[in-house]
Design a protein around this motif. Structure first.
Motif, PDB file in Angstrom:
ATOM      1  N   GLU A   1     -34.341   7.526   7.615  1.00 24.78           N
ATOM      2  CA  GLU A   1     -33.345   6.688   8.281  1.00 24.78           C
ATOM      3  C   GLU A   1     -32.692   7.447   9.429  1.00 24.78           C
TER       4      GLU A   1
ATOM      5  N   TRP B   1     -29.367  -0.299   5.183  1.00 27.28           N
ATOM      6  CA  TRP B   1     -30.113   0.655   5.991  1.00 27.28           C
ATOM      7  C   TRP B   1     -31.068  -0.090   6.921  1.00 27.28           C
TER       8      TRP B   1
ATOM      9  N   LEU C   1     -27.610   9.021   3.968  1.00 29.33           N
ATOM     10  CA  LEU C   1     -28.867   8.607   4.584  1.00 29.33           C
ATOM     11  C   LEU C   1     -29.989   9.612   4.343  1.00 29.33           C
TER      12      LEU C   1
END
Length: 692
Positions: A146, A491, A142
């Motif tokens: 995020e 995501w 990530l």
């Protein structure tokens, strides 16, 4: 304040972590942890390890972060019971069945969700929070945007990896080591095939899947401002000197010391693969993230200094306050208090009248402050000393030692846990009917007339394909049960696009979605769609099957890491299917293996192969229309000739997975579903061999 969480693969590594400033350590004990190759701890050693840490104000998290089978659940229950009795602060868990078992046996024991659960979205965090997890370890892939979004909205603590090895595949989604060598990464036995050389189309002695180690030491302040609760340092397989060096440098940085060039140099010497990378955190994937371990001369001076931090010293990391009374005609009194409010006290001898020099407050404070060799540091000494008295230094020292020993005993003490006995779930046998066929494809072109004449119970199609050809699938949905296949990774920034595509699919009459991640369940609920469980959920035991049923799934897919007897004995509280044909997915990568090769996104240009040093090939395809790569096995799984044996397993369906096959190849397979097994082109997978 950010928690610094260090690895402890051995007793020496535990001491190295604690002596160099770790706030918490994570360790494994006798199996069921993702680093089975580390020295680890025995269950008998665990209580002493926990006592050592708790006295020094360090939390202990026990890793039970592997998949387990039904026959292993009673042994896992013993581990949970031993962990609770030892006083560990939390379990780090991958298997939802293990989490459910822990809640049943030791409901007060905290649960942390391992990165092996592939949690990469806020909805995934919320789903696990609802299951009782108090901390979630995010996927290492990530980027900071995020992470920040998740932290701002998370109902539980968030942990991120700050330093150490990066797997090429999303953790929990790697089956490469298992399929090619029976060493399952999901069971702590990974042989690291991603670190080996490969070539594109032919063997080239390149390393397209060997990532550099992660290093986020320059971003600790930013991570703290985001709301990250815990920084994890990877390295339970590393030597204690590595743990000492990395923990000490990160501790200094967290305490406000500027990161120096000598710090970065020491980190590289401790371990690196041609340097470090920040690529995932900064959202800059690509070839620059890759490197291999190079032969280096060990820096003996650095290593010796690292060993000295935990072999020869006892850092005084626990501040305490002393209170003393030395008065005429009564026993000397000494008390100590720590920051947690623990108070311990002892008595000494009656002081005598001084013949030469009387005891002073300063002299008493100096003697009480000599806490070397203990984990305690005297923050203050408050005393009442009547004039004209003396108390032998030996007596003051004895009182100090006694009161600190008492304090250590109190700090190590934990309330007796409330434990319940292990209860096996009643088995659910599944259906007695012969299993039906389900079919998955990657593209609309693979849906041939012969395939439709097979009348599969469900035809699984990537959501991206349905969104690209809505008219075709509107017509098809009227005569064939369809389910959309979701990307395993979505995501938070990609969720809006996913929901729009789901709305489109629903408008075409499609009401079911195949998902391999718990973080997508709430999204499907919000659109009124049924959730079918895919292989990415890693279903290997009956308790996990029961958990997934309670989460509202309509069907399950058994892990292809199970053997046939394990699959037969698996409870089936929901319609359950197994993969019987196709190229097994070995890896799911955030780094696009195709773009890394060509320098541009050319995922649709045709099949791309990785070739290893033995000439074995691994096809690369996109994951459901994304730019994430799926590495496929070279040989195709084939159990179609074993259908009669599988009739007794209580299965709902047998799945045929078409990936790289063209329409003609698909029709050839479907035209002879009783074809014999071809060992040159096909494999039985792990159904007969099993995994370690």
């Amino acid at each position: 304040m950010l928690e610094l969480l260090s690895p402890a693969g051995s007793l020496d590594a535990l001491h190295a972590a604690v002596c160099n400033g770790a706030d918490a350590v994570y360790l494994g004990a006798e199996g069921f942890n993702a680093r089975a190759g580390a020295r680890n701890f025995t269950l008998d050693e665990l209580p002493e390890a926990v006592r050592y840490c708790h006295v020094r104000g360090v939390r202990v998290y026990l890793t039970l972060n592997t998949l387990v089978t039904d026959r292993e659940l009673p042994k896992v229950a013993e581990h949970i019971t031993a962990a609770a009795r030892a006083g560990v602060d939390a379990l780090i868990v991958q298997d939802l069945g293990v989490a459910a078992l822990s809640r049943q046996i030791a409901p007060q024991l905290a649960l942390h969700a391992s990165t092996q659960l592939t949690v990469h979205s806020l909805e995934g965090v919320r789903e696990l929070a609802a299951l009782g997890f108090s901390c979630v370890v995010l996927s290492r892939e990530l980027p900071r945007e995020e992470i920040a979004y998740i932290c701002r909205n998370s109902p539980v603590r968030i942990e991120v990896f700050a330093h150490g090895a990066l797997c090429m595949c999303y953790s929990g989604q790697c089956y490469m080591s298992a399929v090619i060598g029976r060493r399952s990464g999901n069971r702590g036995q990974c042989a690291q095939p991603c670190r080996l050389p490969y070539g594109y189309g032919r063997f080239e002695n390149r390393y397209p899947m060997s990532l550099k180690d992660n290093c986020l030491i320059r971003y600790l302040g930013e991570l703290a401002r985001m709301g990250v609760a815990s920084l994890k340092l990877e390295g339970r397989m590393k030597r204690p000197e590595y743990v000492a060096i990395v923990t000490g440098i990160y501790r200094a940085a967290l305490d406000g010391r500027e990161v120096r060039s000598s710090d970065l140099s020491a980190l590289r010497v401790a371990f690196s693969r041609e340097g470090f990378t920040e690529g995932y955190y900064l959202g800059r994937t690509g070839p620059q993230m890759f490197g291999t371990r190079q032969p280096e001369r060990p820096d003996r001076e650095l290593l010796a200094a690292a060993r000295a931090t935990y072999e020869n010293l006892e850092p005084q990391r626990v501040p305490v306050d002393f209170y003393a009374i030395v008065a005429h005609g009564q026993n000397a009194m000494l008390a100590v208090q720590d920051a947690d409010g623990h108070i311990c006290q002892t008595q000494g001898a009656v002081p005598q009248d001084a013949e030469r020099r009387a005891l002073t407050q300063d002299e008493l404070a100096a003697r009480l402050s000599k806490t070397g060799g203990t984990p305690y540091a005297a923050r203050s000494v408050r005393s009442v000393v009547d004039p004209g008295l003396t108390l032998p230094a030996a007596e003051i020292n004895r009182m100090r030692r006694e009161v600190l020993a008492h304090l250590s005993a109190v700090r190590a003490r934990r309330p007796a846990p409330q434990l319940l006995s292990y209860r096996a779930l009643p088995p659910v046998l599944g259906t007695r009917a012969a299993p039906v066929f389900t079919v998955s494809v990657l593209s609309a072109e693979q849906i041939t007339g012969r395939l439709l004449r097979l009348k599969p119970a469900v035809l699984y199609v990537p959501l991206s394909e349905i969104a690209a050809r809505p008219d075709f699938f509107r017509s098809l949905a009227a005569r064939q049960t369809l389910a959309v296949v979701l990307p395993r990774i979505v995501w938070d920034s990609e969720t809006r696009r996913l929901l729009d595509a789901l709305d489109l699919a629903a408008s075409l009459g499609i009401r079911r979605a195949l998902t391999g991640n718990v973080g997508q369940l709430s999204l499907l609920r919000s659109r009124g769609m049924e959730a079918a469980g895919d292989f990415g959920l890693n279903l290997t035991n009956s308790r996990a099957a029961s958990e997934l049923r309670d989460l509202g799934l309509c069907s399950l897919t058994a892990s292809f890491e199970l053997t046939l007897p394990q699959l037969r004995d698996l409870s089936k509280p929901l319609p359950t299917e197994m993969l019987v044909y196709g190229r097994l997915p070995l890896m799911l990568t955030e780094n696009c293996l195709i773009r890394n090769r060509t320098g541009e996104c050319s995922c649709g240009a045709g099949p791309v192969k990785l070739i290893d040093r033995k000439g074995e090939e691994f096809r690369i395809v996109r994951d459901c229309g994304t730019c994430r790569s799926v590495v496929l096995n070279g040989k195709k799984l084939y159990l179609l000739d074993k259908r009669e044996d599988l009739r007794r397993f209580g299965l709902w369906a047998l799945r045929l997975s078409f990936t790289t096959e063209n329409p003609g190849e698909i029709d050839t397979v479907l035209s002879n579903l009783n074809a014999p097994f071809d060992p040159g082109a096909c494999t039985r997978g792990l159904y007969y061999r099993g995994v370690e």
